[in-house]
Enzyme design. Structure first.
Site, PDB file in Angstrom:
ATOM      1  N   CYS A  23     -53.809 -15.198  44.479  1.00 37.78           N
ATOM      2  CA  CYS A  23     -52.821 -16.091  45.916  1.00 37.78           C
ATOM      3  C   CYS A  23     -53.702 -15.245  47.106  1.00 37.78           C
ATOM      4  CB  CYS A  23     -51.226 -14.870  45.342  1.00 37.78           C
ATOM      5  SG  CYS A  23     -50.696 -16.444  44.575  1.00 37.78           S
ATOM      6  N   HIS A  68     -49.995 -32.320  53.402  1.00 34.92           N
ATOM      7  CA  HIS A  68     -51.646 -31.838  53.526  1.00 34.92           C
ATOM      8  C   HIS A  68     -51.348 -30.995  54.463  1.00 34.92           C
ATOM      9  CE1 HIS A  68     -50.213 -35.299  50.759  1.00 34.92           C
ATOM     10  NE2 HIS A  68     -51.535 -35.368  50.076  1.00 34.92           N
ATOM     11  N   GLU A 130     -42.416 -23.366  44.497  1.00 34.99           N
ATOM     12  CA  GLU A 130     -43.584 -23.768  44.425  1.00 34.99           C
ATOM     13  C   GLU A 130     -44.055 -23.754  43.747  1.00 34.99           C
ATOM     14  OE1 GLU A 130     -45.695 -20.076  46.649  1.00 34.99           O
ATOM     15  OE2 GLU A 130     -46.106 -19.770  45.063  1.00 34.99           O
TER      16      GLU A 130
END
Length: 138
Positions: A23, A68, A130
């Site tokens: 991550c 985005h 998530e």
């Protein structure tokens, strides 16, 4: 108290500064945001809120700022600015690491109170997925 929930989906990238596994690298998610709002009573039409208003305000903000985009810690501005200048990529900076927890808290405590300040309802709960299996709730 009467509650209503609106679901919003968006795609965004992020990375977690200081994380000790994958991550720490730029990667993306298909986020699902559930916004729960409440009011003591319904309006004259029998609604807490027209779901279209939530879509216009909340989804409008999410689409403009998060969808985005890269969501980065403000400490990542150098990386963000380079990506933005080379690709035109939209970048949104948070004061903290862009974990699901911090993104949800940012929306609940900073963004949505301003978006909905003139309304007769308030945000009681934010659930941010998530992944399909992992979510936070604030």
């Amino acid at each position: 108290m009467i509650k209503c929930t609106r679901r919003i989906e968006f795609d965004a990238g992020h990375r977690i500064i200081g994380h000790q596994n994958k991550c720490q690298y730029l990667h993306g998610h298909r986020y699902v945001l559930e916004i729960t709002i409440a009011a003591k009573n319904t309006d004259e039409l029998g609604m807490v809120v027209d779901f279209g208003l939530i879509k216009d305000l909340a989804k409008g903000w999410v689409d403009e700022n998060f969808d985005h985009s890269l969501i980065l810690h403000q400490g990542d501005k150098e990386i963000g600015q380079k990506i933005e200048s080379h690709t035109g990529q939209k970048v949104y900076y948070l004061k903290n690491n862009p974990t699901a927890e911090n993104i949800a808290l940012h929306l609940k405590n900073e963004i949505f109170p301003k978006l909905f300040e003139s309304q007769k309802f308030f945000v009681t709960n934010i659930k941010l997925f998530e992944t399909p299996n992992c979510f936070v709730e604030v």
